[in-house]
Design a protein around this motif. Structure first.
Motif, mmCIF file in Angstrom:
data_model
loop_
_atom_site.group_PDB
_atom_site.id
_atom_site.type_symbol
_atom_site.label_atom_id
_atom_site.label_comp_id
_atom_site.label_asym_id
_atom_site.label_seq_id
_atom_site.Cartn_x
_atom_site.Cartn_y
_atom_site.Cartn_z
ATOM 1 N N ALA A 139 -120.752 11.838 -15.736
ATOM 2 C CA ALA A 139 -121.261 13.080 -16.323
ATOM 3 C C ALA A 139 -121.284 14.233 -15.328
ATOM 4 C CB ALA A 139 -122.662 12.847 -16.885
ATOM 5 N N ILE A 140 -121.309 13.943 -14.022
ATOM 6 C CA ILE A 140 -121.388 15.003 -13.016
ATOM 7 C C ILE A 140 -120.025 15.648 -12.761
ATOM 8 C CG2 ILE A 140 -120.900 13.627 -10.939
ATOM 9 C CD1 ILE A 140 -123.228 15.029 -9.567
ATOM 10 N N LEU A 141 -118.940 14.947 -13.116
ATOM 11 C CA LEU A 141 -117.596 15.441 -12.785
ATOM 12 C C LEU A 141 -117.270 16.798 -13.412
ATOM 13 C CD1 LEU A 141 -115.514 12.122 -12.888
ATOM 14 C CD2 LEU A 141 -116.410 13.336 -10.898
ATOM 15 N N PRO A 142 -117.549 17.014 -14.710
ATOM 16 C CA PRO A 142 -117.221 18.334 -15.289
ATOM 17 C C PRO A 142 -117.966 19.491 -14.643
ATOM 18 C CG PRO A 142 -117.587 16.708 -17.026
ATOM 19 C CD PRO A 142 -118.044 16.086 -15.744
ATOM 20 N N GLN A 143 -119.095 19.212 -13.970
ATOM 21 C CA GLN A 143 -119.846 20.276 -13.314
ATOM 22 C C GLN A 143 -119.253 20.654 -11.958
ATOM 23 O OE1 GLN A 143 -124.027 18.404 -14.440
ATOM 24 N NE2 GLN A 143 -124.296 20.474 -13.679
ATOM 25 N N HIS A 144 -118.690 19.673 -11.272
ATOM 26 C CA HIS A 144 -118.186 19.913 -9.919
ATOM 27 C C HIS A 144 -116.679 20.153 -9.874
ATOM 28 C CE1 HIS A 144 -121.827 17.757 -7.875
ATOM 29 N NE2 HIS A 144 -122.114 18.972 -8.307
ATOM 30 N N LEU A 145 -115.959 19.750 -10.909
ATOM 31 C CA LEU A 145 -114.501 19.856 -10.891
ATOM 32 C C LEU A 145 -114.027 20.894 -11.901
ATOM 33 C CD1 LEU A 145 -113.502 16.066 -10.729
ATOM 34 C CD2 LEU A 145 -114.114 17.615 -8.860
ATOM 35 N N HIS A 146 -112.837 21.444 -11.638
ATOM 36 C CA HIS A 146 -112.210 22.353 -12.589
ATOM 37 C C HIS A 146 -111.671 21.551 -13.773
ATOM 38 C CE1 HIS A 146 -112.729 25.341 -9.552
ATOM 39 N NE2 HIS A 146 -111.838 24.809 -8.720
ATOM 40 N N ALA A 147 -111.419 22.229 -14.870
ATOM 41 C CA ALA A 147 -110.984 21.548 -16.098
ATOM 42 C C ALA A 147 -109.733 20.708 -15.872
ATOM 43 C CB ALA A 147 -110.739 22.574 -17.202
ATOM 44 N N ASP A 148 -108.804 21.204 -15.039
ATOM 45 C CA ASP A 148 -107.560 20.473 -14.814
ATOM 46 C C ASP A 148 -107.702 19.395 -13.741
ATOM 47 O OD1 ASP A 148 -107.922 22.193 -12.714
ATOM 48 O OD2 ASP A 148 -105.838 22.864 -12.617
ATOM 49 N N GLU A 149 -108.934 19.199 -13.229
ATOM 50 C CA GLU A 149 -109.175 18.175 -12.206
ATOM 51 C C GLU A 149 -109.994 17.002 -12.733
ATOM 52 O OE1 GLU A 149 -109.456 21.009 -8.215
ATOM 53 O OE2 GLU A 149 -111.266 20.550 -9.384
ATOM 54 N N VAL A 150 -110.596 17.173 -13.918
ATOM 55 C CA VAL A 150 -111.528 16.157 -14.424
ATOM 56 C C VAL A 150 -110.822 14.818 -14.654
ATOM 57 C CG1 VAL A 150 -113.042 15.519 -16.336
ATOM 58 C CG2 VAL A 150 -113.097 17.832 -15.430
ATOM 59 N N LEU A 151 -109.622 14.852 -15.251
ATOM 60 C CA LEU A 151 -108.908 13.608 -15.523
ATOM 61 C C LEU A 151 -108.583 12.874 -14.228
ATOM 62 C CD1 LEU A 151 -107.622 11.744 -17.590
ATOM 63 C CD2 LEU A 151 -105.524 13.098 -17.426
ATOM 64 N N ALA A 152 -108.098 13.599 -13.228
ATOM 65 C CA ALA A 152 -107.786 12.975 -11.939
ATOM 66 C C ALA A 152 -109.051 12.438 -11.278
ATOM 67 C CB ALA A 152 -107.102 13.990 -11.026
ATOM 68 N N GLY A 153 -110.148 13.206 -11.370
ATOM 69 C CA GLY A 153 -111.401 12.754 -10.786
ATOM 70 C C GLY A 153 -111.931 11.501 -11.458
ATOM 71 N N THR A 154 -111.846 11.465 -12.781
ATOM 72 C CA THR A 154 -112.284 10.279 -13.517
ATOM 73 C C THR A 154 -111.445 9.068 -13.135
ATOM 74 O OG1 THR A 154 -112.968 11.677 -15.376
ATOM 75 C CG2 THR A 154 -112.701 9.324 -15.817
ATOM 76 N N GLY A 155 -110.137 9.272 -13.013
ATOM 77 C CA GLY A 155 -109.254 8.172 -12.622
ATOM 78 C C GLY A 155 -109.582 7.648 -11.236
ATOM 79 N N LEU A 156 -109.896 8.563 -10.310
ATOM 80 C CA LEU A 156 -110.261 8.139 -8.962
ATOM 81 C C LEU A 156 -111.566 7.350 -8.951
ATOM 82 C CD1 LEU A 156 -109.347 11.282 -6.835
ATOM 83 C CD2 LEU A 156 -108.362 9.007 -6.608
ATOM 84 N N VAL A 157 -112.551 7.812 -9.720
ATOM 85 C CA VAL A 157 -113.827 7.094 -9.798
ATOM 86 C C VAL A 157 -113.619 5.696 -10.383
ATOM 87 C CG1 VAL A 157 -116.075 7.042 -10.956
ATOM 88 C CG2 VAL A 157 -115.263 9.159 -9.922
ATOM 89 N N GLU A 158 -112.812 5.614 -11.451
ATOM 90 C CA GLU A 158 -112.548 4.316 -12.075
ATOM 91 C C GLU A 158 -111.805 3.392 -11.108
ATOM 92 O OE1 GLU A 158 -112.993 1.817 -15.428
ATOM 93 O OE2 GLU A 158 -113.817 3.784 -14.954
ATOM 94 N N ALA A 159 -110.779 3.929 -10.438
ATOM 95 C CA ALA A 159 -110.017 3.125 -9.473
ATOM 96 C C ALA A 159 -110.905 2.700 -8.308
ATOM 97 C CB ALA A 159 -108.817 3.915 -8.964
ATOM 98 N N GLY A 160 -111.753 3.621 -7.839
ATOM 99 C CA GLY A 160 -112.655 3.285 -6.749
ATOM 100 C C GLY A 160 -113.639 2.199 -7.117
ATOM 101 N N THR A 161 -114.114 2.235 -8.360
ATOM 102 C CA THR A 161 -115.035 1.196 -8.825
ATOM 103 C C THR A 161 -114.372 -0.174 -8.802
ATOM 104 O OG1 THR A 161 -116.205 2.774 -10.241
ATOM 105 C CG2 THR A 161 -116.482 0.437 -10.745
ATOM 106 N N TYR A 162 -113.137 -0.253 -9.324
ATOM 107 C CA TYR A 162 -112.429 -1.532 -9.320
ATOM 108 C C TYR A 162 -112.124 -1.993 -7.900
ATOM 109 C CZ TYR A 162 -111.758 -1.991 -14.344
ATOM 110 O OH TYR A 162 -111.965 -2.174 -15.685
ATOM 111 N N MET A 163 -111.760 -1.062 -7.027
ATOM 112 C CA MET A 163 -111.495 -1.418 -5.636
ATOM 113 C C MET A 163 -112.758 -1.977 -4.975
ATOM 114 S SD MET A 163 -109.173 1.846 -4.453
ATOM 115 C CE MET A 163 -109.532 1.527 -2.730
ATOM 116 N N ALA A 164 -113.892 -1.339 -5.257
ATOM 117 C CA ALA A 164 -115.149 -1.774 -4.671
ATOM 118 C C ALA A 164 -115.570 -3.145 -5.204
ATOM 119 C CB ALA A 164 -116.239 -0.745 -4.967
ATOM 120 N N ILE A 165 -115.404 -3.352 -6.512
ATOM 121 C CA ILE A 165 -115.709 -4.659 -7.105
ATOM 122 C C ILE A 165 -114.842 -5.733 -6.460
ATOM 123 C CG2 ILE A 165 -115.515 -6.032 -9.218
ATOM 124 C CD1 ILE A 165 -116.282 -3.494 -10.774
ATOM 125 N N LEU A 166 -113.564 -5.423 -6.319
ATOM 126 C CA LEU A 166 -112.621 -6.370 -5.725
ATOM 127 C C LEU A 166 -112.996 -6.678 -4.273
ATOM 128 C CD1 LEU A 166 -109.986 -7.909 -6.236
ATOM 129 C CD2 LEU A 166 -108.748 -5.894 -5.433
#
Length: 472
Positions: A139-166
């Protein structure tokens, strides 16, 4: 410079990315280190081991069921960065308690009377920690990122979560209990300092009162709080009311309801599998804790592969068209995994098979293949369903929609954990429980098919929730 590279160098994203990555790593390192140590070093009974694994899973999930409504409201109505700082401060104390339990168990000091209760207490508290942090990281991403950055930011957070779990799962299988105790405290400290660098993220809507309707009369007259008897049951009742209102308001729309139902049912099956993995590796396959950790790693890698595969298959379109066939594939792989486990030869040598001995075993390839198939098809099933929760609702309500999903998901996972414990207590062999999970997958396939029908019927429409009633 790509958007991804740019974000990883930006202060408005990097501290959040590091904070959530370290939190996910610590969750999985501590939980898996604790479960693997107790299963392989404390108990010597399949029933006791499965019971402990199920209890650990249940304790971690309970806070998501009980507190997700409150965490979703806080994420929408309070400064998210301030909540992050409070949560990460608490993590240091929580991990200190958990590390103490690990060290006491390693030393053999009051293992069942003190060490294990301390570890379980810390695990429960980490569940509370994750409950409050979960809605914020998206929920914090749309506040800190530009509209064209939200998708990339979400993907990085999701990828980082899986990397951390792994990473947490791998490390838990290979380091000693003392090393794990030190690592979780150090990780919590680093996460605390990273969290302090997250920029402010004030609420984007009026600051409403939290949903504590039954407790509000006591809060209006502070003296009544001191005098009131039975205040704890009132608070519990408040949370039940809040949970009901949040889930009811969110799930009264066809697509959201079916997406949450399908995801939840699938994770109930996943919870049963996760409870089974450590005792299955030890008692059915005769393998060491490194192999049990490998199973969890394969599961995480498979879900990540499935997530990428379905995104390419759908070409960026949010759709449940492949959901039914994907989860039917999951059921078939689960049945295959059952038959391979049932046919696994009892090792002739004494002791548990190490990782090298396991990989060179005759049935290792089909065992790993079927387990990987379960995870890949599972990832292909759930990823589009999660996308429904953020694309068919208004942006200002996304955090609470995710929170409602977390409530139902967590309740289903808790039910799955308790079912696994109950089946083991009733005498059903762990290897036979795999067949039951395969059958349950078919119900998820039916829900996925209903979701696709609802998707076609409501194509292009946006769901509108009424959260105002929660403040009343």
């Amino acid at each position: 410079m790509t958007t991804t590279t740019h974000l990883l160098r930006a202060r408005r994203f990097l501290p959040l990315f590091v904070t959530q990555l370290l939190g996910a790593f610590n969750d999985n390192l501590f939980k898996n280190a604790m479960v693997l140590f107790v299963v392989f070093n404390v108990y010597n009974s399949e029933k006791a081991e499965a019971h402990f694994s199920g209890m650990a899973t249940a304790l971690f999930i309970i806070p998501f069921v009980a507190l997700s409504a409150l965490s979703g409201q806080l994420a929408d109505m309070r400064d998210k960065a301030r909540i992050i700082r409070i949560v990460k401060t608490c993590e240091i104390g929580i991990m200190t308690v958990g590390a103490t339990g690990l060290l006491l168990a390693w030393k053999g000091f009051h293992v069942e009377g003190l060490a294990i209760p301390l570890m379980l207490l810390a695990l429960f508290a980490m569940g509370v920690h994750s409950t409050f942090f979960g809605p914020i990281k998206y929920a914090i991403l749309p506040q800190h990122l530009h509209a064209d950055e939200v998708l990339a930011g979400t993907g990085l957070v999701e990828a980082g979560t899986y990397m951390a779990i792994l990473a947490g799962t791998i490390v838990a299988g290979y380091i000693s209990a003392p090393a794990a105790a030190v690592t979780v405290i150090v990780t919590a400290l680093i996460g605390f300092f990273a969290g302090r660098s997250v920029p402010p993220a004030p609420p984007e809507q009026p600051n409403e009162p939290l949903a504590l309707p039954l407790l509000r009369p006591f809060l209006a007259r502070p003296r009544n709080v001191v005098r009131a008897l039975g205040l704890v049951p009132v608070v519990v009742a408040d949370q039940v009311v809040s949970l009901y209102r949040l889930v009811h308001s969110t799930t009264r729309h066809p697509r959201v309801f079916l997406a949450i139902s399908a995801i939840s049912f699938f994770w109930a099956v996943g919870a049963i599998l996760f409870v089974q993995f450590p005792p299955l590796a030890k008692n059915v396959l005769g393998c060491s804790k490194e192999v049990a950790s490998l199973f969890l790693v394969i599961f995480s890698v498979g879900i990540a592969i499935g997530s990428v595969s379905i995104n390419r298959l759908l070409k960026g379109t949010v759709s449940a068209r492949y959901a039914p066939i994907c989860v039917v594939g999951t059921a078939l792989f689960v049945v295959g995994f059952h038959f391979v486990c049932a046919a696994w030869p009892v090792p002739e040598q004494r002791g548990l098979l190490n990782l090298t001995a396991f990989i060179t075993a005759p049935l290792a390839v089909p065992l790993i293949g079927t387990l990987l198939g379960i995870a890949i098809t599972g990832g292909m099933f759930i990823v589009p369903l999660y996308a429904f929760l953020t694309t068919v609702v208004e942006k200002c309500e996304a955090a609470r929609t995710i929170a409602a999903n977390n409530i139902v998901n967590s309740g289903a996972m808790l039910a799955g954990s308790l079912l696994a414990m109950g089946l083991t207590a009733a005498g059903m062999r762990i290897v036979d429980q795999l067949l039951l999970t395969g059958i349950l997958c078919l119900f998820s396939a039916w829900l996925g098919w209903l979701l696709y029908r609802a998707e076609v019927a409501h194509l292009g429409a946006q769901e509108t929730h009424t959260f105002d009633e929660m403040a009343g």
